[in-house]
Design a protein around this motif. Structure first.
Motif, short mmCIF file in Angstrom:
data_model
loop_
_atom_site.label_atom_id
_atom_site.label_comp_id
_atom_site.label_asym_id
_atom_site.label_seq_id
_atom_site.Cartn_x
_atom_site.Cartn_y
_atom_site.Cartn_z
N ALA A 8 21.14 2.95 -2.51
CA ALA A 8 21.49 2.36 -1.27
C ALA A 8 21.35 3.33 -0.10
CB ALA A 8 22.83 1.64 -1.33
N THR A 9 20.89 2.86 0.89
CA THR A 9 20.76 3.86 2.15
C THR A 9 22.13 4.37 2.51
OG1 THR A 9 20.69 2.07 3.97
CG2 THR A 9 18.46 2.63 3.01
N ASP A 10 23.15 3.40 2.17
CA ASP A 10 24.31 4.03 2.42
C ASP A 10 24.91 5.28 1.44
OD1 ASP A 10 27.08 3.40 3.83
OD2 ASP A 10 27.96 3.16 1.63
N SER A 11 24.30 5.15 0.16
CA SER A 11 24.64 6.32 -0.86
C SER A 11 23.94 7.34 -0.26
CB SER A 11 23.98 5.86 -2.04
OG SER A 11 24.54 4.65 -2.51
N ILE A 12 22.61 7.25 0.43
CA ILE A 12 21.87 8.51 0.95
C ILE A 12 22.43 9.01 2.20
CG2 ILE A 12 19.73 9.03 2.00
CD1 ILE A 12 18.22 6.81 0.63
N LYS A 13 23.27 8.22 2.85
CA LYS A 13 23.99 8.71 3.95
C LYS A 13 25.27 9.67 3.45
CE LYS A 13 27.62 6.55 5.00
NZ LYS A 13 28.50 5.41 5.00
N ASN A 14 25.92 8.97 2.19
CA ASN A 14 27.01 9.82 1.57
C ASN A 14 26.69 11.02 0.89
OD1 ASN A 14 28.70 7.72 2.29
ND2 ASN A 14 28.42 6.70 0.18
N ILE A 15 25.60 10.99 0.38
CA ILE A 15 24.94 12.34 -0.11
C ILE A 15 24.68 13.35 1.02
CG2 ILE A 15 22.90 13.62 -1.28
CD1 ILE A 15 22.75 10.85 -2.96
N THR A 16 24.34 12.86 2.21
CA THR A 16 23.99 14.07 3.20
C THR A 16 25.39 14.35 3.83
OG1 THR A 16 22.11 12.23 4.05
CG2 THR A 16 23.08 13.89 5.49
N TYR A 17 26.52 13.83 3.88
CA TYR A 17 27.90 14.11 4.30
C TYR A 17 28.33 14.93 2.98
CZ TYR A 17 27.66 11.29 8.48
OH TYR A 17 27.56 10.67 9.57
N TYR A 18 28.01 14.60 1.88
CA TYR A 18 28.54 15.44 0.74
C TYR A 18 28.11 17.04 0.77
CZ TYR A 18 28.93 17.05 -4.18
OH TYR A 18 29.11 17.93 -5.21
N LEU A 19 26.70 17.07 1.05
CA LEU A 19 26.06 18.27 1.22
C LEU A 19 26.37 18.91 2.36
CD1 LEU A 19 22.64 18.16 -0.38
CD2 LEU A 19 24.74 18.89 -1.52
N ALA A 20 26.75 18.14 3.51
CA ALA A 20 27.34 18.84 4.63
C ALA A 20 28.81 19.58 4.33
CB ALA A 20 27.30 17.67 5.72
N ALA A 27 0.71 -1.18 0.08
CA ALA A 27 -0.02 -0.19 -0.02
C ALA A 27 0.79 1.23 -0.10
CB ALA A 27 -0.89 -0.04 1.20
N THR A 28 1.88 1.47 0.69
CA THR A 28 2.85 2.22 0.74
C THR A 28 4.36 1.74 1.08
OG1 THR A 28 2.65 2.72 3.17
CG2 THR A 28 1.10 4.14 2.02
N ALA A 29 5.22 2.51 0.56
CA ALA A 29 6.56 2.17 0.84
C ALA A 29 7.49 3.38 0.86
CB ALA A 29 7.00 1.41 -0.23
N ARG A 30 8.31 3.49 1.62
CA ARG A 30 9.46 4.54 1.90
C ARG A 30 10.50 4.08 2.58
NH1 ARG A 30 7.27 9.54 5.31
NH2 ARG A 30 5.51 9.72 3.70
N TYR A 31 11.85 4.45 2.08
CA TYR A 31 12.99 4.03 2.92
C TYR A 31 13.94 4.87 2.86
CZ TYR A 31 15.86 3.37 -1.38
OH TYR A 31 16.37 3.95 -2.35
N GLY A 32 14.92 4.87 3.47
CA GLY A 32 16.14 5.72 3.36
C GLY A 32 17.03 5.64 4.88
N LYS A 33 17.87 6.65 5.10
CA LYS A 33 18.68 6.39 6.23
C LYS A 33 18.19 7.43 7.43
CE LYS A 33 22.78 4.35 6.20
NZ LYS A 33 22.85 2.84 5.98
N ASP A 34 18.24 6.60 8.67
CA ASP A 34 17.93 7.56 9.84
C ASP A 34 19.02 7.58 10.75
OD1 ASP A 34 16.05 8.52 11.73
OD2 ASP A 34 15.58 6.49 12.79
N LYS A 35 19.04 8.84 11.58
CA LYS A 35 20.09 8.88 12.50
C LYS A 35 21.44 9.13 11.89
CE LYS A 35 17.88 6.81 16.26
NZ LYS A 35 16.88 5.41 15.99
N VAL A 36 21.42 9.92 10.59
CA VAL A 36 22.70 10.34 10.14
C VAL A 36 23.47 11.31 10.77
CG1 VAL A 36 24.04 11.12 7.97
CG2 VAL A 36 21.98 9.72 7.90
N ARG A 37 24.60 11.36 12.06
CA ARG A 37 24.92 12.29 12.92
C ARG A 37 26.21 12.90 11.92
NH1 ARG A 37 25.92 11.10 18.85
NH2 ARG A 37 25.59 13.02 18.43
N VAL A 38 25.73 14.40 11.80
CA VAL A 38 26.53 15.46 11.06
C VAL A 38 27.04 16.40 12.15
CG1 VAL A 38 26.75 17.09 9.51
CG2 VAL A 38 25.28 14.89 9.37
N PHE A 39 28.34 16.82 12.35
CA PHE A 39 28.73 17.68 12.88
C PHE A 39 29.65 18.77 11.88
CE2 PHE A 39 32.16 20.37 15.15
CZ PHE A 39 31.46 21.01 16.09
#
Ligand SMILES: O=c1[nH]c(=O)c2[nH]c(=O)[nH]c2[nH]1
Length: 332
Positions: free
Chosen positions: A66-78, A14-26
């Motif tokens: 991959a959620t690992d890539s989503i994490k990497n994009i988060t750090y790339y934009l950080a 019925a619904t589907a969503r996925y990604g990375k949680d708790k990506v810790r960024v300083f």
């Protein structure tokens, strides 16, 4: 969700969503001219929706970023985003990056939770305080939740933004009463015209949806600040940081000043003030636990500690607590 193969499965996706949680960024941003360092600490959640059904229904990983890539994009934009110090704009940048980069991803859901760091200010130190030393001045968290909707096309992205804070612990020792409530065979609570009022504020507020431009360069780092709020067709220009500071100060001010008849009545006043003072806010939601402080009964040793004017020793009670919540929306 797309149709699924007719097999013997009793259920449909019925619904589907996925990604990375708790990506810790300083992140530290150093100003070479003034030698002042600016810091942020975020917990980021980045979730995706789109044409991903087959990854669930047919074990088809070809549609999975991959959620690992989503994490990497988060750090790339950080590292690269010019908006890293502003959680709302950073969330919009990350969300638009994800939706515009992947053709089959149509929505992103970004939450940026910000932990507190305040500049240490020694005696006589000029504002804003120490250039590179900080302290954690509270456990309260500010957050922003952004949904980027690309279902009408990558050139017509729409952003929905919600801001808020949680775990803002407050207490007042007078200016709070609770009287005239229902009395029946189950009532043991006594009416009081003076009591301790303590709560851990959980607040969220929404803005009207607005169009937002996707980054145009290949690396998707040129997301423009001008695309935030300023171009909103409804909602007008707004600044997430300003609204967040206003929401916090109104919450504290109303909590402190209100002659509270109940948690419910104080909550309502807080929300009305935020709607009155921030034209861009569309609705306000508070969730307020009533953290009870019970006067210790000392009658057994002949000491009065229970009449409100004599009560000064209390037991802080963790559980159970009251739990009062309401959403107040802009009328008309
Ligand atoms: O402010 C309050 N609201 C309630 O609904 C309630 N119920 C209760 O037992 N104490 C309180 N206090």
């Amino acid at each position: 969700m797309s149709a699924q193969p007719s097999d013997s499965s009793p259920g449909v996706l019925a619904t589907a969503r996925y990604g990375k949680d708790k990506v810790r960024v300083f992140r530290v941003v150093r100003d070479p001219a003034s030698k002042v360092h600016h810091i942020v600490e975020y917990n980021v959640t980045a979730l995706l929706e789109g044409d991903i059904a087959t990854s669930f229904t047919q074990a088809d990983n070809t549609v999975v970023v991959a959620t690992d890539s989503i994490k990497n994009i988060t750090y790339y934009l950080a590292k690269t985003s010019p908006h890293i110090l502003d959680p709302t704009r950073f969330a919009l940048h990350l969300g638009t990056h994800l939706v515009s980069k992947y053709a089959h991803i149509h929505k992103s859901f970004i939450t940026v939770e910000q932990l507190r760091w305040a500049r240490i200010a020694e005696d006589g130190m000029p504002a804003p305080g120490h250039t590179h030393a900080f302290w954690r001045d509270g456990n309260e968290k500010k957050y922003v939740q952004v949904e980027i909707d690309g279902t009408k096309g990558k050139e017509a992205l729409v952003a929905k933004v919600e801001g808020g804070l949680r775990d803002l612990l407050v207490l007042k020792t007078t200016g709070s009463a609770f009287e005239s409530f229902v009395r029946d065979e189950y009532t043991t609570l006594v009416e009081v015209d003076d009591r301790i009022f303590s709560t851990s504020v959980d607040l969220s507020y929404t803005f009207a949806p607005f169009p937002v431009r996707a980054p145009t360069d290949e690396k998707k780092v040129t997301f423009e600040a001008a695309a935030v709020g300023k171009e909103a067709e409804s909602g007008g220009a707004w600044d997430g940081e300003k609204v967040s500071a206003l929401a916090r100060s109104i919450t504290l001010d109303v909590f402190a000043r209100d002659e509270s008849a109940s948690v419910q009545a104080t909550l309502y006043k807080m929300a009305q003030r935020l709607l009155a003072e921030s034209a861009e806010v569309q609705s306000v939601r508070y969730v307020l636990p009533n953290k009870h402080y019970i006067p210790v009964d000392m009658k057994y040793i002949g000491v009065d500690n229970t009449t409100p004017s004599a009560a000064d020793v209390f037991v802080p009670v963790d559980a159970p607590s009251g739990l009062i919540s309401a959403t107040i929306s802009r009328g008309g």
